[in-house]
Design a protein around this motif. Structure first.
Motif, mmCIF file in Angstrom:
data_model
loop_
_atom_site.group_PDB
_atom_site.id
_atom_site.type_symbol
_atom_site.label_atom_id
_atom_site.label_comp_id
_atom_site.label_asym_id
_atom_site.label_seq_id
_atom_site.Cartn_x
_atom_site.Cartn_y
_atom_site.Cartn_z
ATOM 1 N N HIS A 1 -7.851 10.486 9.763
ATOM 2 C CA HIS A 1 -7.519 11.420 10.852
ATOM 3 C C HIS A 1 -6.716 10.726 11.951
ATOM 4 O O HIS A 1 -5.865 11.355 12.595
ATOM 5 C CB HIS A 1 -8.789 12.067 11.421
ATOM 6 N N ARG A 2 -6.971 9.439 12.164
ATOM 7 C CA ARG A 2 -6.220 8.725 13.195
ATOM 8 C C ARG A 2 -4.771 8.520 12.764
ATOM 9 O O ARG A 2 -3.844 8.700 13.559
ATOM 10 C CB ARG A 2 -6.884 7.371 13.488
ATOM 11 N N LEU A 3 -4.572 8.155 11.513
ATOM 12 C CA LEU A 3 -3.201 7.981 11.034
ATOM 13 C C LEU A 3 -2.486 9.320 10.983
ATOM 14 O O LEU A 3 -1.299 9.419 11.321
ATOM 15 C CB LEU A 3 -3.212 7.315 9.655
ATOM 16 N N TRP A 4 -3.203 10.351 10.567
ATOM 17 C CA TRP A 4 -2.604 11.699 10.514
ATOM 18 C C TRP A 4 -2.113 12.104 11.902
ATOM 19 O O TRP A 4 -1.014 12.650 12.049
ATOM 20 C CB TRP A 4 -3.642 12.688 9.991
ATOM 21 N N LEU B 1 0.832 -1.204 0.000
ATOM 22 C CA LEU B 1 0.000 0.000 0.000
ATOM 23 C C LEU B 1 0.863 1.249 0.000
ATOM 24 O O LEU B 1 2.070 1.210 0.279
ATOM 25 C CB LEU B 1 -0.937 -0.008 1.209
ATOM 26 N N ASP B 2 0.233 2.369 -0.315
ATOM 27 C CA ASP B 2 0.861 3.678 -0.281
ATOM 28 C C ASP B 2 0.153 4.552 0.739
ATOM 29 O O ASP B 2 -1.080 4.522 0.842
ATOM 30 C CB ASP B 2 0.799 4.363 -1.649
ATOM 31 N N LEU C 1 -1.826 13.676 4.347
ATOM 32 C CA LEU C 1 -3.261 13.520 4.558
ATOM 33 C C LEU C 1 -3.626 12.316 5.431
ATOM 34 O O LEU C 1 -4.742 12.247 5.950
ATOM 35 C CB LEU C 1 -3.981 13.394 3.211
ATOM 36 N N GLY C 2 -2.723 11.367 5.554
ATOM 37 C CA GLY C 2 -3.042 10.152 6.293
ATOM 38 C C GLY C 2 -3.926 9.196 5.518
ATOM 39 O O GLY C 2 -4.504 8.275 6.099
ATOM 40 N N THR C 3 -4.040 9.374 4.218
ATOM 41 C CA THR C 3 -4.854 8.482 3.395
ATOM 42 C C THR C 3 -4.020 7.307 2.909
ATOM 43 O O THR C 3 -2.795 7.380 2.799
ATOM 44 C CB THR C 3 -5.453 9.228 2.197
#
Length: 943
Positions: free
Chosen positions: A916-919, A794-795, A800-802
């Motif tokens: 938002h959590r990863l960000w 994955l990327d 953005l945390g996407t």
């Protein structure tokens, strides 16, 4: 609009001159009101039930039709807008060469599993093909993007649309490479009705005089309620017949999965325990029932403070939710082996972490639906279900009837995944139909389905793991709390299964795994594809990534070193005798792993805000019930007319058991699959094959099917004094038995017949050998296990945390692939649900109660998937087969989380990993404020 109030959807006055349009090439004329939904008019007034309703909000696309050649949601289209227009539904596709070719492509590719989304998918695909006869993958995904599927993972649907042009001309019939059914990529025996729109689901049929039932549900997570004068309310509303409450239940006003835990009421009395709990049912004519405004209904609510989450239920201020569980703990699970603290003390590397998961919704596209009717002194229930015999037992108890006086007729099931194991509308319908002696039907809306049904258990897991200097695991400990919600449902199963599986498919000498299922005021948490194992795997696989890094080992090699193999002992003390194919799965993945790591390193060598990562996850899954009886019985008969009938009590919810079990039976009997007439699930006609859950039907019912066929074959050979190698052929009433060029004939019409015309039969049963777990969790919980390893690439957009998934490679030990095409479909679908668990899905009562706010993967969210089937045969299984339904999902989320860590250096320990959590984790890492729970021991450098 109140989510429980359908009165705003009632129709206005009929159109004075009617509405005329063309439907599938024919002129039709409707007198329905102009604001009637086209979906309702098609299904009701025109009996075109091929168009399905999954949400009534334009979110799922199941109702997709073509209006003047363009796809549209019939549930959002008032019929007043289709005057003079041309409408095509799934029933009309076969009239067109291209439409017919698309249906054939779907059938050939196995693109329909449960089939509830198939009409919408076909119409969306047909719309595309009319514009672009040979579309590319991106075009196809875009065209299908408005239709949701919960079963297939979309890939076979995309393939079918893209290959439709190949089916325009009749395909030449190739000679069969083998006469064997087992191992053949055979199309579904129930596939054609799904692609033609003629399959009958719970909402598609009911007696014409059926009354309508509407449940009234609590809008609060906890509340007291008082009822006014219900009889006066009925009298003042023409068309209403009766309102049912708890006092109207003839038998016991409760139900539940376990015999000693019937803790959920059919109709709640005085106090409710979760948002969506049923308190009563209004029965009458449909228009009158749906016109009721709940703000005018004689019920008064007093909202009470709820216990939300496990911490609240176990805290000092907690109140008792059920008197029999004063500490709010429903049940505990334990597996203990060796000396875990000594193992940690002697370890070279130790890691620990806390992990959180939330409620996850099944999101089957078919909401619950069905009808009940009284037939003399018996009750008959037709509904979507995964467990007809369990439904029978519950309905009998609620009505106070004997088991033999209850008949369950399963409809086609539009997805289940565990959510249709518990009864839903069956007891309510049965009570109303029994008391009124009138047929009564009910169809849940999307919101009602989501607020009332069970969910995946939220979990709070604290875990530790340790290895020696060479990377060999020496100790593992876990304490897991699982939010079972307001009622028990499958909570004991989850609490019992998790400790068995919590170490993963690895050799660990010292183990202490503890679990609790805890009552709260959340929605009941039940069975959902894995019974808690996916939650535990997220924790365990993450910690093993920690240990691999600390030991300086490649993550795949770490797993290969520790992989459990035949001859090894599990944490429950069970010695695996055979069919433990994890090591082979990992070996098969090695070249893919190395290539994807090299690809990530090359990609990340450049500058940019996007980073690529690769992760791996492994799993094991015990097939069937945990340490308890788990039988299935099958019956195959020949009658005097030469009809060969397979009486199969196993419900097919899309996984393909109808086809797979018949393939097994065909080979064991020695006659082709095409010779069988099938009777499925009817409790008056079949034996109990057990529930469709725990990945058990292929293994357990497959073995019973094999035994039934073998018993019938043995009787045939006995009658002709033939040996085991004899070949059978059925020709009308003549059964031919050929051996060494000599043909013996059995005239079936001349044999003595039973009252039902049956002259020969075979009955077979199988109950996997297990040993119940003792107080320390020692025993033989399962007769066999499925194994798998998956890789995710994955990327991550660091700003953005996407996350964008690039590829998944999945290696699965299935014992034997009875039907490889159907196995692939199960793996695709399980991976799609694993993607949702990892990245998208979070059910929040009162907030994500529809398919607009609750997000499941779409066709564009599922990356290319490469499947490697490992066949490490299981001696107990039919032709060596095991199960695949749940194993497909379990390793996906751990692989994705490992890939996120590889790409970013942070380890998410709460799913779903929303942007938002990863960000926030990335910002905390950049600022140096990362909590220890998010920082990796031996922090990995980026590739």
């Amino acid at each position: 609009m109140n989510v429980h109030d359908r009165s705003t959807l009632s129709s206005s006055a009929p159109a004075s001159e009617g509405i005329a349009f063309r439907l599938n090439g024919a002129n039709v004329h409707l007198s329905d009101a102009p604001d009637t939904r086209l979906s309702e008019a098609l299904r009701g007034s025109l009996s075109a039930t091929g168009t399905k309703i999954g949400c009534d909000a334009g979110d799922c696309g199941a109702c997709t039709v073509l209006i003047d050649g363009a796809q549209a949601c019939a549930c959002l289209t008032p019929i007043g807008q289709v005057e003079g227009r041309e409408i095509i539904t799934v029933e009309g596709l076969a009239q067109d060469t291209l439409g017919s070719a698309l249906q054939k492509a779907f059938h050939a590719h196995g693109a329909a599993q449960c089939g509830i989304c198939t009409p919408g998918m076909l119409m969306a695909g047909y719309d595309l093909l009319k514009r672009s006869p040979q579309p590319d993958e991106a075009e196809t995904q875009d065209a299908l993007g408005g239709v949701l599927c919960r079963c297939t993972g979309y890939l076979k649907i995309v393939e079918a649309v893209r290959d439709a042009h190949l089916f325009i001309e009749p395909a030449p019939i190739a000679p069969a490479a083998s006469s064997a059914s087992v191992g053949a990529r055979m199309t579904r025996l129930d596939g054609e009705p799904k692609v033609t729109g003629t399959e009958i689901y719970g909402a598609d049929a009911a007696p014409v005089d059926a009354l309508w039932l509407r449940a009234v549900r609590c809008p609060h997570p906890r509340a007291r309620f008082t009822l006014g004068d219900l009889d006066a309310f009925v009298a003042s509303h023409p068309g209403l017949v009766r309102i049912f409450t708890g006092k109207d239940v003839p038998g016991e006003n409760s139900f539940g999965i376990y015999p000693h835990l019937k803790d959920q009421p059919v109709f709640s009395t005085s106090e409710t325990r979760y948002r969506g709990e049923c308190v009563l049912a209004i029965v009458g004519e449909k228009d009158a029932v749906e016109a009721i405004r709940l703000d005018e209904f004689p019920i008064a609510w007093e909202a009470l403070p709820p216990m939300v989450g496990v911490k609240a239920a176990l805290g000092e201020s907690a109140f008792i939710l059920h008197d029999f569980a004063p500490d709010n703990v429903l049940t505990r699970g334990r597996v203990e082996r060796g000396d875990v603290e000594a193992g940690f003390a002697q370890a070279a590397h130790v890691t620990a972490g806390s992990f959180e998961t939330g409620f996850v919704e099944h999101a089957y596209i078919e909401p619950e639906a069905g009808y009940a009717r009284r037939v003399g002194d018996t009750i008959e229930v037709f509904a979507c279900t995964q467990a007809p015999y369990m439904d029978r037992d519950e309905v009998a108890r609620v009505l106070g009837l004997k088991l033999e006086d209850v008949r369950i007729i399963p409809s086609a099931c539009g997805g289940g995944f565990g959510g249709k194991l518990d009864v839903s509308l069956q007891p309510m319908l049965a009570v109303a139909a029994w008391v009124l002696d009138r047929p009564v039907r009910c169809v849940f809306g999307r919101i009602e389905s989501m607020i009332s049904s069970t969910k995946r258990h939220p979990s709070s897991i604290e875990a530790r793991a340790a290895c020696d200097a060479q990377g060999r695991l020496v100790a593992f400990a876990m304490e897991g709390d699982f939010d079972t919600g307001a009622y028990s449902s499958w909570g004991p199963t989850v609490a019992g299964r998790v400790p068995v599986h919590a170490t993963g498919p690895y050799k660990v000498p010292n183990v202490c795994n503890l679990s609790r299922a805890v009552y709260t005021n959340g929605p009941p948490a039940g069975a959902f594809r894995g019974f808690g194992v996916p939650q535990a795997a997220i924790a365990q696989e993450s910690l093993f990534d920690d240990l691999a890094t600390a030991a300086g080992l490649d993550r795949l090699e770490f797993r290969l070193i520790n992989a459990i193999r035949a001859g090894d002992t599990t944490p429950t003390g069970q010695v695996l005798q055979a069919s433990a194919g994890l090591a082979e799965c990992l070996e098969k993945l090695k070249p893919h792993w190395q290539a994807l790591l090299a690809d990530a390193a090359a990609f990340n060598a450049g500058e940019g805000r996007t980073r690529r990562g690769v992760g791996i996850g492994c799993m094991w899954y015990g097939i069937g019930n945990t340490g308890m009886s788990n039988p299935s019985t099958m019956r195959i008969t020949l009658d005097s007319t030469g009809q060969l009938t397979f009486w199969n009590g196993a419900v097919d919810i899309g996984q393909g058991s109808t086809t797979v079990l018949t393939q097994i039976a065909a080979d064991a009997l020695g006659l082709p699959v095409e010779a069988f007439t099938l009777v499925i699930g009817d409790t008056f006609k079949t034996f109990d094959a057990g529930k469709t859950s725990a990945s058990r039907q292929t293994f357990v019912s497959g073995r019973a099917s094999e035994a039934a066929a073998a018993a019938l074959r043995s009787e045939i050979l006995r009658l002709t004094n033939a040996g085991p190698t004899a070949a059978l052929k059925l020709a009308g009433t003549q059964l031919l038995v050929e051996e060494n060029g000599v043909i013996a004939r059995i005239d079936l019409a001349a044999l003595p017949a039973k009252a039902d015309g049956i002259v020969l039969e075979g009955i077979g049963s199988f109950d996997p050998p297990t040993v119940p777990l003792d107080e320390k969790g020692q025993g033989i919980p399962y007769a066999t296990y499925g194994f798998a390893a998956q890789i995710a690439s994955l990327d991550v957009d660091l700003d953005l945390g996407t996350i964008k998934l690039n590829r998944i490679v999945a290696a699965h030990d299935v014992g034997r692939a009875i039907n490889p095409m159907l196995v692939e479909g199960q793996i695709h679908g399980g991976i799609a649900q694993g993607i949702g668990l990892a990245l998208l899905e979070e059910y929040l009562p009162g907030r994500t109660e529809n398919l607009h706010d609750y997000l499941i993967p779409t066709a564009g969210d599922v990356p290319p998937i490469e499947i490697i089937l490992v066949e490490d045969a299981e001696p107990l299984g039919p032709s060596g087969a095991k199960g695949i339904g749940e194993p497909a999902l379990v390793p996906t989320a751990p692989a994705i989380l490992g890939a996120i860590r590889h790409a970013t250096g942070v380890t998410p320990r709460q799913v779903p990993v929303l942007p938002h959590r990863l960000w926030e984790l990335l910002r905390a890492k950049d600022s140096g404020d990362m909590d220890i729970g998010d920082r990796n021991i031996g922090e990995e450098t980026q590739p």
